[in-house]
Design a protein around this motif. Structure first.
Motif, PDB file in Angstrom:
ATOM      1  N   GLY A  43      -2.671  -0.141   7.511  1.00 56.25           N
ATOM      2  CA  GLY A  43      -2.507  -0.703   6.180  1.00 56.25           C
ATOM      3  C   GLY A  43      -2.038   0.339   5.183  1.00 56.25           C
ATOM      4  N   VAL A  44      -2.037  -0.049   3.922  1.00 54.63           N
ATOM      5  CA  VAL A  44      -1.646   0.861   2.848  1.00 54.63           C
ATOM      6  C   VAL A  44      -2.757   0.892   1.810  1.00 54.63           C
ATOM      7  CG1 VAL A  44       0.848   0.590   3.118  1.00 54.63           C
ATOM      8  CG2 VAL A  44      -0.384  -0.964   1.610  1.00 54.63           C
ATOM      9  N   ASN A  45      -2.982   2.085   1.270  1.00 58.72           N
ATOM     10  CA  ASN A  45      -3.906   2.220   0.154  1.00 58.72           C
ATOM     11  C   ASN A  45      -3.111   2.058  -1.127  1.00 58.72           C
ATOM     12  OD1 ASN A  45      -6.012   2.664   1.859  1.00 58.72           O
ATOM     13  ND2 ASN A  45      -6.189   4.851   1.463  1.00 58.72           N
ATOM     14  N   ILE A  46      -3.717   1.387  -2.090  1.00 59.90           N
ATOM     15  CA  ILE A  46      -3.086   1.128  -3.382  1.00 59.90           C
ATOM     16  C   ILE A  46      -3.966   1.763  -4.458  1.00 59.90           C
ATOM     17  CG2 ILE A  46      -2.339  -0.656  -5.003  1.00 59.90           C
ATOM     18  CD1 ILE A  46      -2.142  -2.545  -2.515  1.00 59.90           C
ATOM     19  N   GLY A  47      -3.352   2.533  -5.338  1.00 57.87           N
ATOM     20  CA  GLY A  47      -4.107   3.182  -6.403  1.00 57.87           C
ATOM     21  C   GLY A  47      -3.204   4.078  -7.247  1.00 57.87           C
ATOM     22  N   ARG A  48      -3.811   4.979  -8.035  1.00 61.98           N
ATOM     23  CA  ARG A  48      -3.052   5.841  -8.935  1.00 61.98           C
ATOM     24  C   ARG A  48      -2.787   7.241  -8.380  1.00 61.98           C
ATOM     25  NH1 ARG A  48      -5.986   7.104 -13.501  1.00 61.98           N
ATOM     26  NH2 ARG A  48      -7.877   6.403 -12.506  1.00 61.98           N
ATOM     27  N   ASP A  49      -3.458   7.632  -7.305  1.00 54.70           N
ATOM     28  CA  ASP A  49      -3.337   8.992  -6.775  1.00 54.70           C
ATOM     29  C   ASP A  49      -2.350   9.035  -5.610  1.00 54.70           C
ATOM     30  OD1 ASP A  49      -3.666  11.528  -5.631  1.00 54.70           O
ATOM     31  OD2 ASP A  49      -5.814  11.568  -6.046  1.00 54.70           O
ATOM     32  N   ALA A  50      -1.214   9.689  -5.831  1.00 57.34           N
ATOM     33  CA  ALA A  50      -0.159   9.753  -4.810  1.00 57.34           C
ATOM     34  C   ALA A  50      -0.595  10.517  -3.561  1.00 57.34           C
ATOM     35  CB  ALA A  50       1.099  10.388  -5.397  1.00 57.34           C
ATOM     36  N   SER A  51      -1.604  11.375  -3.673  1.00 53.50           N
ATOM     37  CA  SER A  51      -2.061  12.110  -2.497  1.00 53.50           C
ATOM     38  C   SER A  51      -2.970  11.257  -1.609  1.00 53.50           C
ATOM     39  CB  SER A  51      -2.799  13.388  -2.917  1.00 53.50           C
ATOM     40  OG  SER A  51      -4.029  13.069  -3.540  1.00 53.50           O
ATOM     41  N   MET A  52      -3.453  10.135  -2.139  1.00 51.08           N
ATOM     42  CA  MET A  52      -4.369   9.275  -1.394  1.00 51.08           C
ATOM     43  C   MET A  52      -3.794   7.900  -1.072  1.00 51.08           C
ATOM     44  SD  MET A  52      -7.697  10.103  -3.757  1.00 51.08           S
ATOM     45  CE  MET A  52      -8.921   9.283  -2.790  1.00 51.08           C
ATOM     46  N   CYS A  53      -2.706   7.523  -1.747  1.00 51.05           N
ATOM     47  CA  CYS A  53      -2.209   6.148  -1.660  1.00 51.05           C
ATOM     48  C   CYS A  53      -0.736   6.101  -1.282  1.00 51.05           C
ATOM     49  CB  CYS A  53      -2.405   5.439  -2.992  1.00 51.05           C
ATOM     50  SG  CYS A  53      -4.141   5.365  -3.482  1.00 51.05           S
ATOM     51  N   GLN A  54      -0.360   5.049  -0.562  1.00 48.38           N
ATOM     52  CA  GLN A  54       1.035   4.829  -0.204  1.00 48.38           C
ATOM     53  C   GLN A  54       1.759   4.003  -1.263  1.00 48.38           C
ATOM     54  OE1 GLN A  54      -1.571   4.038   2.108  1.00 48.38           O
ATOM     55  NE2 GLN A  54      -1.412   6.131   2.838  1.00 48.38           N
ATOM     56  N   ILE A  55       1.029   3.182  -1.985  1.00 49.58           N
ATOM     57  CA  ILE A  55       1.594   2.434  -3.113  1.00 49.58           C
ATOM     58  C   ILE A  55       0.889   2.958  -4.361  1.00 49.58           C
ATOM     59  CG2 ILE A  55       1.913   0.180  -4.190  1.00 49.58           C
ATOM     60  CD1 ILE A  55       1.938  -1.037  -1.392  1.00 49.58           C
ATOM     61  N   VAL A  56       1.660   3.616  -5.209  1.00 49.19           N
ATOM     62  CA  VAL A  56       1.089   4.314  -6.359  1.00 49.19           C
ATOM     63  C   VAL A  56       1.435   3.570  -7.643  1.00 49.19           C
ATOM     64  CG1 VAL A  56       0.998   6.498  -7.603  1.00 49.19           C
ATOM     65  CG2 VAL A  56       1.305   6.500  -5.109  1.00 49.19           C
ATOM     66  N   LEU A  57       0.394   3.178  -8.366  1.00 46.77           N
ATOM     67  CA  LEU A  57       0.561   2.496  -9.638  1.00 46.77           C
ATOM     68  C   LEU A  57       0.603   3.540 -10.756  1.00 46.77           C
ATOM     69  CD1 LEU A  57      -1.882  -0.468  -9.004  1.00 46.77           C
ATOM     70  CD2 LEU A  57       0.586  -0.437  -8.766  1.00 46.77           C
ATOM     71  N   PRO A  58       1.123   3.171 -11.916  1.00 46.75           N
ATOM     72  CA  PRO A  58       1.238   4.132 -13.012  1.00 46.75           C
ATOM     73  C   PRO A  58      -0.108   4.752 -13.390  1.00 46.75           C
ATOM     74  CG  PRO A  58       2.439   2.127 -13.529  1.00 46.75           C
ATOM     75  CD  PRO A  58       1.663   1.864 -12.275  1.00 46.75           C
ATOM     76  N   LEU A  59      -0.070   6.025 -13.790  1.00 49.52           N
ATOM     77  CA  LEU A  59      -1.287   6.737 -14.173  1.00 49.52           C
ATOM     78  C   LEU A  59      -1.966   6.112 -15.382  1.00 49.52           C
ATOM     79  CD1 LEU A  59      -0.137  10.425 -13.655  1.00 49.52           C
ATOM     80  CD2 LEU A  59      -1.658   9.070 -12.204  1.00 49.52           C
ATOM     81  N   ASP A  60      -1.206   5.403 -16.201  1.00 48.20           N
ATOM     82  CA  ASP A  60      -1.793   4.791 -17.391  1.00 48.20           C
ATOM     83  C   ASP A  60      -2.334   3.377 -17.122  1.00 48.20           C
ATOM     84  OD1 ASP A  60       0.629   3.515 -17.092  1.00 48.20           O
ATOM     85  OD2 ASP A  60       1.236   3.702 -19.182  1.00 48.20           O
ATOM     86  N   SER A  61      -2.683   3.106 -15.879  1.00 45.19           N
ATOM     87  CA  SER A  61      -3.307   1.832 -15.505  1.00 45.19           C
ATOM     88  C   SER A  61      -4.816   2.049 -15.491  1.00 45.19           C
ATOM     89  CB  SER A  61      -2.817   1.375 -14.128  1.00 45.19           C
ATOM     90  OG  SER A  61      -1.434   1.231 -14.102  1.00 45.19           O
ATOM     91  N   PRO A  62      -5.501   1.857 -16.630  1.00 51.73           N
ATOM     92  CA  PRO A  62      -6.913   2.240 -16.740  1.00 51.73           C
ATOM     93  C   PRO A  62      -7.866   1.464 -15.830  1.00 51.73           C
ATOM     94  CG  PRO A  62      -6.274   0.950 -18.641  1.00 51.73           C
ATOM     95  CD  PRO A  62      -5.019   1.214 -17.851  1.00 51.73           C
ATOM     96  N   LYS A  63      -7.492   0.272 -15.391  1.00 53.70           N
ATOM     97  CA  LYS A  63      -8.392  -0.521 -14.550  1.00 53.70           C
ATOM     98  C   LYS A  63      -8.152  -0.306 -13.058  1.00 53.70           C
ATOM     99  CE  LYS A  63      -9.395  -3.960 -17.974  1.00 53.70           C
ATOM    100  NZ  LYS A  63      -9.668  -5.341 -18.269  1.00 53.70           N
ATOM    101  N   VAL A  64      -7.223   0.608 -12.723  1.00 59.14           N
ATOM    102  CA  VAL A  64      -6.915   0.904 -11.325  1.00 59.14           C
ATOM    103  C   VAL A  64      -7.470   2.282 -10.989  1.00 59.14           C
ATOM    104  CG1 VAL A  64      -5.079   1.226  -9.631  1.00 59.14           C
ATOM    105  CG2 VAL A  64      -4.831  -0.499 -11.424  1.00 59.14           C
ATOM    106  N   SER A  65      -8.265   2.364  -9.928  1.00 61.01           N
ATOM    107  CA  SER A  65      -8.847   3.634  -9.499  1.00 61.01           C
ATOM    108  C   SER A  65      -7.815   4.495  -8.783  1.00 61.01           C
ATOM    109  CB  SER A  65     -10.031   3.379  -8.571  1.00 61.01           C
ATOM    110  OG  SER A  65     -11.062   2.698  -9.253  1.00 61.01           O
ATOM    111  N   ARG A  66      -8.184   5.758  -8.574  1.00 65.16           N
ATOM    112  CA  ARG A  66      -7.268   6.664  -7.869  1.00 65.16           C
ATOM    113  C   ARG A  66      -6.939   6.110  -6.485  1.00 65.16           C
ATOM    114  NH1 ARG A  66      -9.051  12.393  -7.380  1.00 65.16           N
ATOM    115  NH2 ARG A  66     -10.702  11.346  -6.252  1.00 65.16           N
ATOM    116  N   SER A  67      -7.940   5.637  -5.765  1.00 69.96           N
ATOM    117  CA  SER A  67      -7.747   4.952  -4.488  1.00 69.96           C
ATOM    118  C   SER A  67      -8.506   3.632  -4.615  1.00 69.96           C
ATOM    119  CB  SER A  67      -8.281   5.789  -3.337  1.00 69.96           C
ATOM    120  OG  SER A  67      -8.026   5.145  -2.106  1.00 69.96           O
ATOM    121  N   HIS A  68      -7.795   2.566  -4.954  1.00 68.86           N
ATOM    122  CA  HIS A  68      -8.412   1.312  -5.392  1.00 68.86           C
ATOM    123  C   HIS A  68      -8.724   0.349  -4.243  1.00 68.86           C
ATOM    124  CE1 HIS A  68      -9.321  -1.292  -8.845  1.00 68.86           C
ATOM    125  NE2 HIS A  68      -9.066  -2.268  -7.983  1.00 68.86           N
ATOM    126  N   CYS A  69      -7.724   0.041  -3.426  1.00 72.27           N
ATOM    127  CA  CYS A  69      -7.932  -0.930  -2.355  1.00 72.27           C
ATOM    128  C   CYS A  69      -6.986  -0.647  -1.192  1.00 72.27           C
ATOM    129  CB  CYS A  69      -7.749  -2.361  -2.858  1.00 72.27           C
ATOM    130  SG  CYS A  69      -6.105  -2.717  -3.499  1.00 72.27           S
TER     131      CYS A  69
END
Length: 108
Positions: A43-69
């Motif tokens: 699968g893919v991890n979705i979140g704000r941290d590019a070192s932990m996730c394959q799909i990276v959301l913008p850093l200014d997404s306050p409701k999204v964790s570094r490694s969310h789902c």
């Protein structure tokens, strides 16, 4: 006998050449509109941290964790499975149901 062997060989070649479906996540709107993300078996991890996730959301997404789902596809069950990775704000389905942290949830 030769006909049976030819038929078995043909079935084996068809099965060998038939590829498993490649599960794809499509971006429908927003920043990822029109993009495709092929899902590997883990699968893919979705979140704000590019070192932990394959799909990276913008850093200014306050409701999204570094490694969310995590989103993965089960070939055995032919289903998509979404897992909240103990995110700070939780992961919600479209109908408003919140996922339990670390509990894989089969998507309809």
């Amino acid at each position: 006998m030769l006909v049976v062997l030819a038929a078995v060989f043909l079935v084996m070649m068809i099965m060998k050449n038939r590829k498993q479906p490649r599960p794809v996540l499509y971006g429908l709107n927003g920043e990822f509109a029109g993009e495709r993300f092929y899902l590997p078996p883990e699968g893919v991890n979705i979140g704000r941290d590019a070192s932990m996730c394959q799909i990276v959301l913008p850093l200014d997404s306050p409701k999204v964790s570094r490694s969310h789902c995590n989103l993965r596809y089960s070939y055995e069950d032919r289903t998509f499975i979404l897992t909240d990775l103990a995110s700070a704000n939780g992961t919600y389905l479209l109908n408003g149901v919140q996922l339990n942290p670390k509990a894989p949830t089969v998507l309809a």
